[in-house]
Write an enzyme that holds these catalytic residues in place. Structure first.
Site, PDB file in Angstrom:
ATOM      1  N   TYR A  66      18.015  21.108  -3.758  1.00 28.51           N
ATOM      2  CA  TYR A  66      17.578  21.069  -5.159  1.00 28.51           C
ATOM      3  C   TYR A  66      16.357  21.980  -5.354  1.00 28.51           C
ATOM      4  O   TYR A  66      16.313  22.786  -6.277  1.00 28.51           O
ATOM      5  CB  TYR A  66      17.256  19.632  -5.567  1.00 28.51           C
ATOM      6  CG  TYR A  66      16.878  19.508  -7.033  1.00 28.51           C
ATOM      7  CD1 TYR A  66      17.858  19.564  -8.028  1.00 28.51           C
ATOM      8  CD2 TYR A  66      15.549  19.359  -7.441  1.00 28.51           C
ATOM      9  CE1 TYR A  66      17.521  19.464  -9.380  1.00 28.51           C
ATOM     10  CE2 TYR A  66      15.210  19.252  -8.777  1.00 28.51           C
ATOM     11  CZ  TYR A  66      16.193  19.300  -9.744  1.00 28.51           C
ATOM     12  OH  TYR A  66      15.850  19.207 -11.086  1.00 28.51           O
ATOM     13  N   ALA A  68      24.917  19.784 -22.240  1.00 24.54           N
ATOM     14  CA  ALA A  68      24.509  19.072 -23.459  1.00 24.54           C
ATOM     15  C   ALA A  68      25.208  17.723 -23.610  1.00 24.54           C
ATOM     16  O   ALA A  68      25.098  17.093 -24.657  1.00 24.54           O
ATOM     17  CB  ALA A  68      24.768  19.949 -24.682  1.00 24.54           C
ATOM     18  N   SER A 123      12.128  23.314 -12.507  1.00 23.49           N
ATOM     19  CA  SER A 123      11.511  22.012 -12.241  1.00 23.49           C
ATOM     20  C   SER A 123      10.184  22.218 -11.527  1.00 23.49           C
ATOM     21  O   SER A 123       9.984  23.244 -10.849  1.00 23.49           O
ATOM     22  CB  SER A 123      12.457  21.207 -11.344  1.00 23.49           C
ATOM     23  OG  SER A 123      11.806  20.081 -10.829  1.00 23.49           O
ATOM     24  N   GLY A 150      21.172  13.700 -21.193  1.00 20.65           N
ATOM     25  CA  GLY A 150      19.766  13.998 -20.931  1.00 20.65           C
ATOM     26  C   GLY A 150      19.096  14.990 -21.850  1.00 20.65           C
ATOM     27  O   GLY A 150      19.229  14.947 -23.081  1.00 20.65           O
ATOM     28  N   ILE A 151      18.394  15.925 -21.249  1.00 22.91           N
ATOM     29  CA  ILE A 151      17.551  16.874 -21.972  1.00 22.91           C
ATOM     30  C   ILE A 151      18.393  17.813 -22.843  1.00 22.91           C
ATOM     31  O   ILE A 151      18.035  18.126 -23.988  1.00 22.91           O
ATOM     32  CB  ILE A 151      16.721  17.695 -20.943  1.00 22.91           C
ATOM     33  CG1 ILE A 151      15.843  16.763 -20.100  1.00 22.91           C
ATOM     34  CG2 ILE A 151      15.861  18.734 -21.632  1.00 22.91           C
ATOM     35  CD1 ILE A 151      15.273  17.406 -18.848  1.00 22.91           C
ATOM     36  N   GLY A 152      19.524  18.254 -22.284  1.00 27.05           N
ATOM     37  CA  GLY A 152      20.388  19.186 -23.021  1.00 27.05           C
ATOM     38  C   GLY A 152      20.955  18.569 -24.290  1.00 27.05           C
ATOM     39  O   GLY A 152      21.072  19.224 -25.330  1.00 27.05           O
TER      40      GLY A 152
HETATM   41  N1  LIG Z   1      15.289  14.742 -15.448  1.00 29.91           N
HETATM   42  C1  LIG Z   1      14.227  15.282 -14.859  1.00 29.91           C
HETATM   43  O1  LIG Z   1      13.251  14.592 -14.505  1.00 29.91           O
HETATM   44  C2  LIG Z   1      14.188  16.763 -14.633  1.00 29.91           C
HETATM   45  C3  LIG Z   1      13.002  17.306 -14.092  1.00 29.91           C
HETATM   46  C4  LIG Z   1      12.961  18.673 -13.874  1.00 29.91           C
HETATM   47  C5  LIG Z   1      14.045  19.473 -14.192  1.00 29.91           C
HETATM   48  N2  LIG Z   1      15.187  18.920 -14.708  1.00 29.91           N
HETATM   49  C6  LIG Z   1      16.297  19.811 -15.034  1.00 29.91           C
HETATM   50  O2  LIG Z   1      16.734  19.539 -16.352  1.00 29.91           O
HETATM   51  C7  LIG Z   1      18.066  20.010 -16.506  1.00 29.91           C
HETATM   52  C8  LIG Z   1      18.870  18.978 -17.266  1.00 29.91           C
HETATM   53  O3  LIG Z   1      19.036  17.836 -16.463  1.00 29.91           O
HETATM   54  P1  LIG Z   1      18.904  16.345 -17.000  1.00 29.91           P
HETATM   55  O4  LIG Z   1      17.701  15.776 -16.355  1.00 29.91           O
HETATM   56  O5  LIG Z   1      19.057  16.288 -18.452  1.00 29.91           O
HETATM   57  O6  LIG Z   1      20.163  15.681 -16.214  1.00 29.91           O
HETATM   58  P2  LIG Z   1      21.541  15.058 -16.711  1.00 29.91           P
HETATM   59  O7  LIG Z   1      21.309  14.007 -17.720  1.00 29.91           O
HETATM   60  O8  LIG Z   1      22.229  14.676 -15.452  1.00 29.91           O
HETATM   61  O9  LIG Z   1      22.307  16.282 -17.390  1.00 29.91           O
HETATM   62  C9  LIG Z   1      22.899  17.285 -16.616  1.00 29.91           C
HETATM   63  C10 LIG Z   1      23.929  18.001 -17.437  1.00 29.91           C
HETATM   64  O10 LIG Z   1      24.522  19.048 -16.635  1.00 29.91           O
HETATM   65  C11 LIG Z   1      25.920  18.938 -16.746  1.00 29.91           C
HETATM   66  N3  LIG Z   1      26.647  19.432 -15.577  1.00 29.91           N
HETATM   67  C12 LIG Z   1      26.468  19.122 -14.286  1.00 29.91           C
HETATM   68  N4  LIG Z   1      27.403  19.718 -13.526  1.00 29.91           N
HETATM   69  C13 LIG Z   1      28.204  20.411 -14.373  1.00 29.91           C
HETATM   70  C14 LIG Z   1      29.363  21.216 -14.204  1.00 29.91           C
HETATM   71  N5  LIG Z   1      29.920  21.423 -12.997  1.00 29.91           N
HETATM   72  N6  LIG Z   1      29.919  21.786 -15.299  1.00 29.91           N
HETATM   73  C15 LIG Z   1      29.406  21.569 -16.522  1.00 29.91           C
HETATM   74  N7  LIG Z   1      28.312  20.818 -16.744  1.00 29.91           N
HETATM   75  C16 LIG Z   1      27.734  20.232 -15.684  1.00 29.91           C
HETATM   76  C17 LIG Z   1      26.181  17.442 -16.924  1.00 29.91           C
HETATM   77  O11 LIG Z   1      27.496  17.246 -17.426  1.00 29.91           O
HETATM   78  P3  LIG Z   1      28.261  15.838 -17.215  1.00 29.91           P
HETATM   79  O12 LIG Z   1      27.795  14.944 -18.341  1.00 29.91           O
HETATM   80  O13 LIG Z   1      29.701  16.206 -17.328  1.00 29.91           O
HETATM   81  O14 LIG Z   1      27.876  15.303 -15.881  1.00 29.91           O
HETATM   82  C18 LIG Z   1      25.076  17.093 -17.905  1.00 29.91           C
HETATM   83  O15 LIG Z   1      25.443  17.431 -19.220  1.00 29.91           O
HETATM   84  C19 LIG Z   1      18.580  20.292 -15.091  1.00 29.91           C
HETATM   85  O16 LIG Z   1      18.591  21.693 -14.862  1.00 29.91           O
HETATM   86  C20 LIG Z   1      17.547  19.624 -14.195  1.00 29.91           C
HETATM   87  O17 LIG Z   1      17.448  20.254 -12.935  1.00 29.91           O
HETATM   88  C21 LIG Z   1      15.266  17.584 -14.942  1.00 29.91           C
END
Ligand SMILES: NC(=O)c1ccc[n+]([C@@H]2O[C@H](COP(=O)([O-])OP(=O)(O)OC[C@H]3O[C@@H](n4cnc5c(N)ncnc54)[C@H](OP(=O)(O)O)[C@@H]3O)[C@@H](O)[C@H]2O)c1
Length: 277
Positions: free
Chosen positions: A163, A11, A139, A14-16
């Protein structure tokens, strides 16, 4: 959602982050386990600035460490006696092969094994709090298979393959979990958020980051289906499905293979079993 306890991983970005904002705005008690407390507290402050009576609590948890996940779940259970919504949202996409604190390929560890372990450790609380929901984020990029002989890509690492495999694992986990949770009042569904401009592409080159920013959806739009699965009354009794744009979506043949799901479940259990007790 008033007074419902909702736990959202990933959280800080991004999405979270958008999901956390919206759920807190709806009156939920939002818990965000984060690896970087400063980032987590910034998100909390931002949410509280937007709605003054929002309740957000930040905990430290590095999803690339089984020990950290177990410690967090222990702290969480000491503090909360209910968990109504668990959103396994955190994820990463690494360009190079890296390993977690437990020596496991990082994509597999954070995208699949971390939600697998966290869900197991919180399952008793979810069952006690039923009706409750588990929402996993997969995804559209899940067209893959699980290569059990090379599950951590010790050979031929490719960021795309790692991935995709992890996102297929998210669907297989959701479906097997839903089968095992049948009749408990706890549902498990997953979603494909679409192409969203977030931090996920932070490790790619400048050109692709600019391209993503230009054409992908904004995070608030990308969070819509995640928020829907976490909150909407009409999905309260649906379980074992994958959603896209708030509708049940078709996913690959492999993702619907119950034998593959069971085998992955058994293999995943072996990875984390030391932390399940
Ligand atoms: N964006 C897209 O187009 C897309 C498409 C399909 C699916 N998704 C999925 O959507 C979900 C959210 O991703 P997002 O796109 O919002 O990306 P994001 O902005 O990179 O957010 C990822 C989140 O995961 C956290 N994270 C990563 N490694 C971690 C760890 N070791 N411990 C704790 N937290 C960790 C990050 O924390 P930090 O801030 O500390 O890095 C960040 O809060 C993911 O599962 C991704 O696979 C995204």
């Amino acid at each position: 959602m008033k007074d419902k306890v909702c736990l959202i991983t990933g959280a800080t970005s991004g999405i979270g982050k958008e999901t956390a904002k919206v759920l807190a705005g709806m009156g939920a008690i939002v818990v965000i386990p984060v690896r970087d407390m400063e980032k987590g507290n910034n998100v909390k402050n931002l949410i509280v600035e937007e709605s003054h009576d929002a309740r957000v609590e930040v905990f430290e948890c590095d999803l690339s460490s089984f020990e950290s996940i177990r410690n967090f779940c222990g702290e969480f259970k000491e503090r909360y006696y209910a968990l109504h919504v668990l959103v396994n949202n955190a994820g990463l996409w690494e360009r190079e092969r890296k390993v977690s604190a437990d020596g496991i390929e990082l994509t597999f560890a954070v995208n699949h094994l971390a939600p697998f372990l966290m869900t197991h450790l919180l399952l008793d609380l979810l069952k006690k709090s039923a009706p409750a929901r588990i929402v996993n984020v997969t995804s559209g990029l899940h067209q893959s298979t699980i290569d059990f002989d090379n599950i951590e890509f010790d050979r031929d690492f490719s960021s795309w393959k790692a991935y995709r495999q992890s996102k297929l694992a998210n669907i297989l986990f959701t479906k097997e979990l839903a089968r095992r949770l049948s009749g408990t009042g706890v549902t498990a569904n997953c979603l494909m958020p679409g192409f969203v401009s977030t931090g996920l592409s932070r490790n790619s080159g400048l050109f692709s980051r600019t391209f993503v920013r230009m054409i992908a959806a904004r995070p608030r739009k990308g969070a819509e289906t995640e928020i829907y699965l976490a909150t909407a009354p009409e999905v309260e009794k649906i379980s074992g499905e994958c959603f896209k744009k708030k509708k049940i979506a078709e996913t690959s043949k492999e993702s619907n293979d119950p034998d593959l799901a069971r085998r992955l479940w058994d293999v995943s259990t072996k990875y984390v079993e030391r932390y399940l007790i």
